[in-house]
Design a protein around this motif. Sequence first.
Motif, short mmCIF file in Angstrom:
data_model
loop_
_atom_site.label_atom_id
_atom_site.label_comp_id
_atom_site.label_asym_id
_atom_site.label_seq_id
_atom_site.Cartn_x
_atom_site.Cartn_y
_atom_site.Cartn_z
N LEU A 1 102.05 15.02 -11.24
CA LEU A 1 103.00 15.92 -11.90
C LEU A 1 103.11 15.55 -13.37
O LEU A 1 102.92 14.39 -13.74
N ARG A 2 103.47 16.53 -14.16
CA ARG A 2 103.81 16.29 -15.57
C ARG A 2 105.25 16.72 -15.77
O ARG A 2 105.66 17.78 -15.29
N LEU A 3 106.00 15.88 -16.48
CA LEU A 3 107.40 16.21 -16.77
C LEU A 3 107.53 16.46 -18.26
O LEU A 3 107.31 15.57 -19.08
N SER B 1 103.93 11.08 -8.03
CA SER B 1 103.62 10.35 -9.26
C SER B 1 103.68 11.33 -10.44
O SER B 1 103.28 12.48 -10.32
N PHE B 2 104.21 10.87 -11.55
CA PHE B 2 104.40 11.74 -12.71
C PHE B 2 104.04 11.03 -14.00
O PHE B 2 103.91 9.81 -14.04
N GLU B 3 103.88 11.83 -15.04
CA GLU B 3 103.78 11.31 -16.39
C GLU B 3 104.73 12.11 -17.27
O GLU B 3 104.92 13.31 -17.06
N TYR C 1 110.31 9.37 -7.12
CA TYR C 1 109.12 9.57 -7.94
C TYR C 1 108.81 8.30 -8.72
O TYR C 1 109.69 7.48 -8.95
N ASP D 1 102.22 21.00 -12.30
CA ASP D 1 101.08 20.29 -11.76
C ASP D 1 100.10 20.07 -12.92
O ASP D 1 100.40 20.41 -14.08
N PRO E 1 98.66 10.74 -12.63
CA PRO E 1 99.82 11.50 -12.13
C PRO E 1 99.42 12.72 -11.33
O PRO E 1 98.32 13.25 -11.47
N GLU F 1 106.25 6.72 -12.15
CA GLU F 1 105.33 7.01 -13.25
C GLU F 1 103.98 6.39 -12.94
O GLU F 1 103.90 5.30 -12.38
N ARG G 1 104.00 15.34 -3.66
CA ARG G 1 103.65 14.81 -4.99
C ARG G 1 104.77 13.88 -5.43
O ARG G 1 105.93 14.25 -5.41
N LEU H 1 108.82 20.47 -14.45
CA LEU H 1 107.79 19.77 -13.69
C LEU H 1 106.63 20.73 -13.46
O LEU H 1 106.84 21.85 -12.96
#
Length: 170
Positions: free
Chosen positions: A82-84, A38-40, A74, A129, A80, A76, A36, A127
């Motif tokens: 992942l969520r941060l 990509s994150f937001e 990683y 999912d 996404p 953005e 994983r 972090l």
Amino acid sequence: MRVFLVLLLCLGLATCASHIPQAQILSPADASLAGRHSFELIDPQHSLAGEPPFPERYRQLPQLLRHGLSSRGYHESQQPQLRLYYWLAVQDGPLTFRVDVPPPNALGPYQAIHRLRDETGTLRLRLTDLDQRVLWEGLISTGLSPARDSAELLERAAQVLIDQIPQATP
């Protein structure tokens, strides 16, 4: 005389040395974090009750986090994986010392008149999912407090904490 100057110089350098905050991993990296990348960022304003303790630092954090995570592989994304979540908080409590302590400890009588407080700023990153399962969580305590607010201190603390997040793997 030279020895005195050397000692004075060493004392001055020790005073100016920057303290590296220590990160604490609350939830080690889950195996499902692998692959994983990509994150937001989730705005902490939704989960805060009341006014944030460091409004100016909260405005600084998204850019610090984006930059730090990009250095770990990683990025953005609008879709996404992942969520941060991130929070800044202040732990505030009184420092208590016995007031009946005889000399040479002169803090006892001073403490009987003056109340000292311990203010410690903390930065927490989580972090998850998309189903809100925690994949990694860490916390760092710093000297950041309302009395000693510093952009550099927050930047250093954020970088130390982000460095604890595993590298993104393809």
